[in-house]
Structure formats: C-alpha cells, structure tokens
Design an enzyme around this catalytic site. Structure first.
Site, short mmCIF file in Angstrom:
data_model
loop_
_atom_site.label_atom_id
_atom_site.label_comp_id
_atom_site.label_asym_id
_atom_site.label_seq_id
_atom_site.Cartn_x
_atom_site.Cartn_y
_atom_site.Cartn_z
N ASP A 99 0.81 -1.23 0.00
CA ASP A 99 0.00 0.00 0.00
C ASP A 99 0.84 1.27 0.00
O ASP A 99 0.30 2.37 -0.13
CB ASP A 99 -0.92 0.02 1.23
CG ASP A 99 -2.03 -1.00 1.15
OD1 ASP A 99 -2.23 -1.57 0.05
OD2 ASP A 99 -2.70 -1.24 2.17
N ARG A 140 -1.13 -8.34 -5.84
CA ARG A 140 0.02 -8.58 -4.98
C ARG A 140 0.84 -9.79 -5.41
O ARG A 140 1.90 -10.04 -4.83
CB ARG A 140 -0.39 -8.68 -3.53
CG ARG A 140 -1.17 -9.91 -3.12
CD ARG A 140 -1.51 -9.86 -1.62
NE ARG A 140 -0.54 -9.15 -0.85
CZ ARG A 140 -0.81 -8.20 0.06
NH1 ARG A 140 -2.05 -7.87 0.32
NH2 ARG A 140 0.14 -7.59 0.70
#
Lengths: 341, 341, 341, 341
Positions: free
Chosen positions: D127, D274
């Site tokens: 993030d 991811r």
C-alpha cells in the site's frame, strides 16, 4: 513403462510444458518411469540422464527453454553414433522414446523407429514450418514478441518520421513475419517464399509517409531481394568470421533510407523471440502434445508424431512430417498485402 | 458496393480488427462504400450511421472494444423492428450487411437473410461457444488475461498457504476455464458442462497442500455444484437487485476454507477479460474474418458466416452456426484432470 | 495565457502524458490557450503549429511517442534561427513556452530564456543522464523493456549453454544497463563510466557456466573496453556509411565466444526500448511534470525546469540542469557487482 | 556472522529479491551464514528454519511471493512468545535479524531491538503507506497491475456506454488508487483519506458520458462515502461470515447505475495486485534494500530500517518508521482531480 524423453535443436517456449505433461500423465496415470536425456541426442549418445519425477516438473510450465537442455548433436553424423544410441536404449531398458524437436531431431527419430526403437515424436519449430501439423508450439509466442515490438515501434517511427525495419526469425518460411506483420499492422511484410523488389518496398514506404504516418517493414531473416547481389555486397561476417547481426534488416534499412530520402532504422529481434514464458496458446498446445504422445506410446504406436489438426491432436507418420517444409502459400501472403502501403 | 457493418452483443478484443479489414479490403480492393451502424442493430433500427473511410480505421487494430459501439438491441423484439430495419437498408441503398456478433446478433442476421437482405456474418463470442468454427477471436485474449492472473496468484497462494479460487467467464461453456486452467497450471478446473462435487474439490486442495504448495481452483461463472441448493443459499443480489460480484467463486472459496481448515480467497476477473488489446492470434483471426467476409459478399454469398477450420477460413450457413452451443467435450476436460490435485 | 508547447530530440514514452497534462491543466483550470509546435524547434522556426484542445489529448496518455512529432533541429545552428524563433513567439502572441526535451532542447530553452522569452522546461532523456532530477520519464519504461528481454534470454541461454550479450541504450551513462541488469539478474553489467576488461568479463562467464547456468552480459552501447583498439577493428559502418547494428554487443559476443570456447550470441534491443506505452511510473511522473510546468508558468517563473526530488516535483534553474551529465557513481555500480559471475 | 532472515505479513512482489540480495551479499562478500525462518515470526517462535545458500536463491529474483513463506503471527500476542523468540535467537547463535515486513512485523522488530537483539528491518507494504521511506517495493507492481486493468477497461466501457468501477487495494491509504488512476486516465479516483460524495461522483460520470466516452472510477477498498450509512446497508458478509468480495466497488457501481440511468459494472482486482513477477522498479529497490540491510548489520547498526530517500538508500530508526501511516496529502490528490470528469 520406461520412457525416455529428450529435447533437440533450437529451444522454444513450450518445451517444458511438453516435458511436464509427459511426466504427469506417464507417472500419474500409467505408473511409467520417465528418463530424461540431457541436451538432446547428445544425452542418449553419452547416456547422460536425469531421472524425472513429479517434483522435477513442478513450476516449469510457465518457464521458457527446456529443463533437459538441448543440442544439435546428430547421432547419425557421429562415428558409431546409431550403435551407441541403440546400446543406450537397450542398457537403460528404455521401452519408448519421446523426442521433441524439429526436422533434424525428428529425422533421427524416423531412422531409429526404422531400426526398431519405439518412437513417438513431438514436433517443435518456432518457425512453424513443419508439415502435417496446423501449428507448432513456440510460434504463437514468437509472433507475440514480434507483435509487441511492432506495436512499440509504430509510435517511435511516427514521432521521428522514419522507417523502421523489423527483422524477425524465419530462414526458409515467413510465418512469423506474416503473422506478426498482420497482427502489428505492418505496411510491408517480406518473406523468404517471395523474393522482393526493393523499389516496390520503397514505394509502399513513400505512400505511407504520404498519409502522415511512418512505415513499418517486417522482414524474415531469410527474405531475399530479387536483385540478390545488391544485398550481398554488404559483407555479413565480422572480424572473427561469425555471422554479424543485422543482415537483411540493416541492409534493407540502408537502402530505404537512400531511396526515400528519410531516415530508416533496423531492429533485429533475435533471440528474444525464442526465450521466455510461452503464450497461453502454446502452453495448451504443448501440454496436449505431451499428453497425446504418452497416449500414443501406450497404444503401441511407433514411427508417428503427434500433430494439431483443427482442434484435435492426431497422429501422423514421422516420415510425412519431415518430408517437406510448410511454406506460406500465395493466398495467405495476399491477405497481408491488402494492408501494404 | 455499399456495405453496412455493425457490431452487436458483448464487446470482444478483435472487433476493431474485423472492422479495419472490411474497410481496407472493401475500399482498397473493390472500391466499396462502407457504412458503419452505431451500437449494433440499434443503429440500423434508428438509421444511426457513421461513414467509414481509410482514416476511420487507422490505428484501431491494437485497440480493444469496437469503434462502432455495441448494444443488445434485437429488432425482432421491437414493435415494427424488422420493417424498420428493412426500410433503413432500402433507403440507404445498403447492398450487403456484415453483422459481427454472437448467437443473438447472428440470429437476427439469419432472419434478415431469410427476408432477402444479403448478409454475411462474422462470428464473435469471447466464450468460444459458437458451433461451426474452431475458434472465435477474443477467446485467446481472454484466456491470456486469465492465465496471467493465475501465474500471479500461484506465488501469493504459496506464500500464504491459502487456496485461491479464480472465477472466469463462461456462463454455458467452460472453454476459458479449461484453457486458462491448463495454461496456468491450475489444480482444479470447474466448468458448466460438468456439475462438480465440493468434496472432490476439497480433496484436490488438500492433496496439493500436502505437496507443500497451495491450490489454484479455476471456476467458470456458470459452473454448478452437484448439490446445487447449497450454493444458492448465498444470496446473489444486492440491495438494489443487481447481481453481485462473486457468485460461484466467493461461495466456493468459503466452502473450501470451511472444509480444508485453511484460508481461501476468491478473485473474480470480470470485465478485464474482455477489454484491452487483442492477442496476436486474435488480431490475425479477426483480420482474416474481415477479409473473408468481404470476399463472400463480392462472391454473391448470403446467409453465411465466415468460420475457422484448421488454418482455413471457410463459409458455413448462418443457421448451422447458431443451431447449438459448442460445449467442452469430456475428452478435453479429461486432459485438464491429469493435472488436478 | 497563450502557451506554446513542443517536444524535441529522441522520442520517449511519456511525452504524450506531459502534453496531455499541460493541456488539461492549462485549459481546464486556467482557461489557457495551448499552441502545439510540430517537430520540436523546427515547428517554432517555421511557425508550424497545431491548436491543442481537450479533444486533441483524449486517449493519448497510454500511447508512446509524441503527437506533436519531434526533430533534432537547433535554431541556434540555423542562419537567422534565433531571430525567427523570437519573431514566431511575438507574432503568435506566445506568452510562455514549455519545451520538453533533453540537453539540446533545454540548451536552446536556456538561451531563449536569456533572450527574454518566458520558458519553463520539462526534462526528457531516456538515458536518465540529466542532472538535477532524480529520474526522467521514459527511463523506467526502457528498463522494463530491457528487463523483459533479459528474463526471456535466461531460459534460452541456459537451454543452449551459451552466453547472451544484451546491448542496451546508453551512450554516455549506464543507467539503463545498471537497472536492467540488476532487475534481470545479469551476470555482468558493462557501462560507459567504467572501461571494462574483456578477460574479467570472460572470467565471470566461465564462473557462471561452472555453476551449471549460462551467463547474461548487459552492455551499454557506449561501454568501452580498456583495450579500446581491439574492438574498433571490427568496422562499424556498412556499405552506405551508416552505423551498423551490433557495435559493442556483437563484437563482445565474438570475443566471449573465442575465449570461453562456448557459443555466444548478441541481442541489440535498439528502438523497442524507446517506443510503446509508458510504464505506470513514467505516466505518473510525466503527468506530474506537465502539471507542475503549467503551475510554474502561472507563477511567473522562467528559465527553470521542473524536476523530481524524492517524491516532490521541484523547480531548478535550466542552466544547472544542463551543466553536466549525471553518471552512474561507483557505489551504484558496486551494487551490481555483488551479483557478477 | 550468522544472520537470520524472515518475511512477515501480506506477501509482496520483491520479497524474493530482498532475500536473494541478503544471501548474495552476506555469503559472497562477508562469508556470513544466512538462516531463513519459515513463515515470518512463526518460524522464529518454533525454530522452523531453512539454511540459505547461493543455490537457494538462484532464479528467485523474478518470482513473486516469498520462498520463505509468510504469516501474520505476532510473538507478542502469544503466551511466552517473546521469551521463545529470544531463546531461538540465542540457541541458533543468530547474531543479527533482518525481518522484512510492514507495520506489524517491524513493530515486533522494534521491541526485539529494545530487548537487545541486533535487528535491521526492511520495510514492506504494498500500500506504500509506511512512513520514512519514499516508496516500498511491491507498490509499483501493484500500480502496474491496476493500470493495465484500467487500460483494458476503457475500451469495453466505451463500447457499451457503461461506467466501470475498479476497486483496488488500500485500506487506510489511497496510494495505489491515486497512482493507478493517474496512470490509467481514470475519470474519478476515490481514496480513504477523503470521504467522497456520491452525487459528485455521479456528476463526473455524467460529464464523461457527455463527451462521448465512458467513465472509469477507481476506488480504494477503504474509501468511504460521506453518507456512510448508505453504503453499509449493503451487507458485506456471506453466509459463512466471511467478508464478501465487492464491498465498496460493487455498492458504488449500483449507486452509479441508479443515478446515471446507465449500466455500471464493478471489477475487484483483489489478489492479482500482490502476486506475480515484480516490476523493474521493485526488483531494483528490493535488491538495494537487501544489500543495504547487510551493510547496516556489518556496520553494527540495530533498531534501524533501510529506507529510500530520493535515489539513496538510508537508515532510519525503526520506531520512526512505524509511528504513523503515510497518507496521500491533499496536494497529491488535487493532481488527480485535474483529470476528473
């Protein structure tokens, strides 16, 4: 059964997918033992083997190249080669061989089958020029690499108002140039099957410039001008006698620059076309070839090769497969010509 | 000739390649006039047209979607629809129509051909479930998007020791799941053609965990468990009555988590499978379809559809094409099963 | 305000993102009028302009190249050039100029600022060798193209037990080789900043072969051996006097093949490094540069260039930016050396 | 030295690059011994180790995930946890620990450093919300995956005249949405830092439709409407109590469809952000972090974390790094707003 597997000739995205499929199906469904030979026929000649189990093929599906290694060794070109191959097969108790390769590798396979070894071949040629199969794996990946390069080159060509010549693989057959050129929106595609006229190419380039955009010329490494001597005047060997990069592509770019009066640049894609992760099409085709080869072995077949016909995997005689090259037919080239200029 | 062209139904990578090929061949080789109808049959109903010239199709080959727009409008479901379509065709002097679409669009095409309009269809379905053609464009691109997602998910699954369920398109036919699953090395593939047993799926997942790796389960959006009611208990509509994301994928991940005792996560690929630049395979196929459609029109054909057979583009009756869905046959599913667990 | 914009020098992924940002911010937030000059300073010299509105920049963000075109024209190298530039600026009522370019383009900008024109520069160099900014856009994209090529080449090299030499851009600075080599897991990286020893390269290659894998050597086009004459003996111009492809890369591959006794092949990435869609990093950086340039113009700045410092866009004097090249410092090269052999 | 290494928390592209760099530098330059702990702090708690040599890290640079495995185990949340960790460190003779992780993992690291263990942390958060470093690896890759999805969705949205809502990662900070939205040309970007007004979003969508194109709305999973209760009414848990896919994205799409009167669809990118191979930026950053961590250990540092400042890798106190989240500042969000509508 005890099955030997090997990969020969130039590497190709999808080889590992074939190997994995043979191992998974052979061991998982039939309880086979799979013996890998290193570096193609060299491994058979020298009894250089690697045992293959389920762990050996874990994670190799998306990887280019071949975990078995490859070489261009031809046992029939080696003193006592065929005898050594037969001795290896005998001594290791190999009941069937699955060679994965192109013309040369399958040529050896054909002769071994004639000598009584059970052989089921898997066709491999990045150039897509093996007869008897609609497609070979690796070709779609190579076309994709070339197409992405062409996509990239359009914008740089247009920004600089220059011609870009893209040299792709294809020594005898122009399939990669044809498909990559059609997919990439090339303005000219030149293939070995049809000797080209430099002035015709230049005319297409000038026409393209006239529309406010810049031309992309895709050329097979094996394409030849009608006026052949002209090109050969640009020596193609370096100080060490090795073939230099940029044979036809660089020579053609020079000529186009001369005759259009605008800059031209050549890009030679080379080995990036044959390396790297296979496309989905190639992974599925290679996997199906591997499965079908094991099926053929267990059906008692020999002297055959698996092949794609439409959406089916079929068996064809090895001899037929290597009898002649599959060239681009005129009507397919005509499709590309619609977009010239 | 004055030829109308339109794209109907869900969009698909390659539509622009067809449009471009029709325009380039029609105008460039035959001196045709090409009229584009906006948003599928809606444009024909409402005479909403856009003139297509060589400039209209410049640069669209690599772009996803359709420059003509699309809709699901069916003139036969509209009061006075067929009459209005015929009137548009008459008034605009359209001598032939090339509709590009799936079952619905080609169904309309079939009826118009019966009503005397010259129609040559181009098949389009991202799900690859149209009969009479080996492949439709867009499918290879969708498989590629799904395969790349699976490639990515392997490493995150293994790192966290969790199951990943990937929901892909395929309401009635499991082609995308089958090919993406085989290409991506999935440990389970679930398709609409074969109702699945949740405990069987769980067993494969546990087997995979046992090997030290984490399972990837690929599931068609239309796949159904044998024990159907179980899944339907997870309501599938949101507060506004719209279908929620994560139907079968999320429900299945929940069940797998429950029964394996290890985390499971679902990923719903959704619309990214149908957008974006077409793969090389799809660009070539779509281009060839467009060229062949123009050929068929000029050969005086009507009521036919272009189709892929092996490496050839052929013509088949429109009626045959839409007669039944092309489903995954058991022997193809069996190929994927070799790699389960 | 009436703002002129132009792109000069070699094209670079991200140029269109800058142009779009200038237009969107200038027109959308300030009500500016934006005048595009075609082909860099040539367009200013010849008053060759294109009006830019919101429609002109729609869809160009993901596209490589520059919609304005580019050239290497330098008005200070043209008889009466500077006067004509000033006259154009005057006549068109240009209140500020935003030139996007490298050393040459910004050098002109510096002199024009000195002559009283309000100028805010945007730095551009795919080689990342402009001082005063952490990064320039285009560099990350080029590194990505090179890294993907290296990823592909690993598997083909290993399969054939051969060395692959990858020649990348970088005439004076080795940033692309350094980053692509580190990202791609190269076994040797050669850059212009540090003349190399051929025998040292060969030793690394042999060490790599010794581990059972094949070496990848990444070399900047401007890298030079210590023993410089050796390489120059391989003539680098073709029959027409144009520089041939495969300068240092091909020559080095020949030497490695000679001295390791194993095959070596060269790949010259060339123009594919600078074309095509920009990476996310480059799209964001280029967009932010464009926004900041408009801010600087409206803040009354002149003679400055926007630049990246950490995560901030700052303003630096144009003169400082072009004072010297930013070279790879020894400590960064030492990082790559950890992975040699 | 004997150095322990572990990866904790959510996986992230680049973890393997850090591990490889630590092993190559530690063993190759310092003759260190590297001990890998499996699954983060769990491995330390349970003395679950794997010896790391040069072979352990061969080929892992381009692979996503972590070869060491990961978990969210926190020894300070386990009865007797800290004591067991210290005992492991003592018994195995670990002289320094290099934990790679986010807030939680580095929080443990901070406390262990306080307890006298030599610890050098490597920051990891996909993030990008860890303070004290310009960027963390994995972020650029995630932005790339999201941007490519947005690129694809533009064409399908335009073809169908529908809004597409793309939900990306970012529970507390909107960096991925901000960068992917700017890079992908989104028409609205919604982030957790700034509660949004649904009617404002709808107005932008309508404005975009007015220009003849279709809107793309990028929304962080943690973004919240000002009128919060509205959204919460769409229950977010399934029959098993697990969080359902499609929280904010699906809810927002429903509202947009209601209020614009045109179809809207949601896409939730989820775990594909991811997983998979790291971008070049992330591979270089992660590699440099790993090298710098070994340097710090050998310089006798402890209680520090490596961090990126501009182009330099620096050392910052671990405590500072985890003190607060790095949120998107208003001026960065304002940059994205230039392109709204």
């Amino acid at each position: 059964m005890r099955i030997g597997i090997l990969t020969g000739g130039g590497d190709c995205p999808g080889l590992n997918a074939v190997i994995r499929a043979v191992v998974r199906k052979g061991i998982g469904e039939h309880g086979d033992e799979i013996v890998g030979f290193r570096d193609g026929w060299r491994g058979v000649l020298e009894s250089d083997t690697v045992p293959m189990d389920l762990g050996s093929v874990r994670g190799i599906l998306p990887r280019g190249g071949t975990v078995l290694g490859t070489s261009r060794t031809n046992p029939y070109a080696v003193e006592g080669g065929p005898e050594r191959v037969l001795a290896t097969v005998e001594r290791l108790g190999i009941e069937a061989l699955i060679p994965i390769g192109g013309e040369d590798t399958l040529g050896v396979a054909t002769r071994l089958a004639g000598a009584g070894v059970r052989v089921v071949g898997v066709p491999k040629t990045i150039d897509n020029d093996l007869d008897s199969t609609d497609y070979t794996f690796g070709f779609d990946t190579a076309v994709g690499v070339a197409m992405e390069a062409i996509d990239r080159l359009h914008t740089t060509g247009d920004s600089h108002h220059r011609t870009l010549v893209v040299e792709v693989m294809g020594r005898h057959a122009g399939w990669i140039a044809l498909h990559a050129g059609m997919a990439g929106g090339a303005n000219v595609v030149l293939i070995p099957e049809k000797p080209f006229d430099v002035d015709g190419v230049v005319a297409h380039c000038l026409h393209r410039f006239g529309s406010g955009y810049s031309p992309i010329v895709v050329v097979s490494e094996g394409a030849k001008p009608k006026d052949g001597d002209l090109m050969l005047s640009t020596g193609e060997r370096d100080a060490f006698g090795h073939v230099r990069l940029g044979g036809i592509g660089a020579a053609l770019a020079s000529l186009i620059e001369e005759r259009t009066g605008r800059e031209a640049r050549a890009v030679v894609l080379g080995h990036i076309q044959r390396g790297g992760t296979p496309s989905p099409f190639d992974r599925v085709l290679a996997t199906r070839f591997g499965l079908a080869a094991v099926d053929a072995v267990h059906d008692g077949q020999s002297g055959v090769m698996v092949a794609l016909r439409g959406t089916d995997i079929v068996r064809v005689p090895l001899s037929a497969a290597t009898a002649q090259l599959k060239l681009v037919p005129p009507e397919r080239y005509a499709e590309a010509e619609v977009f010239f200029g």
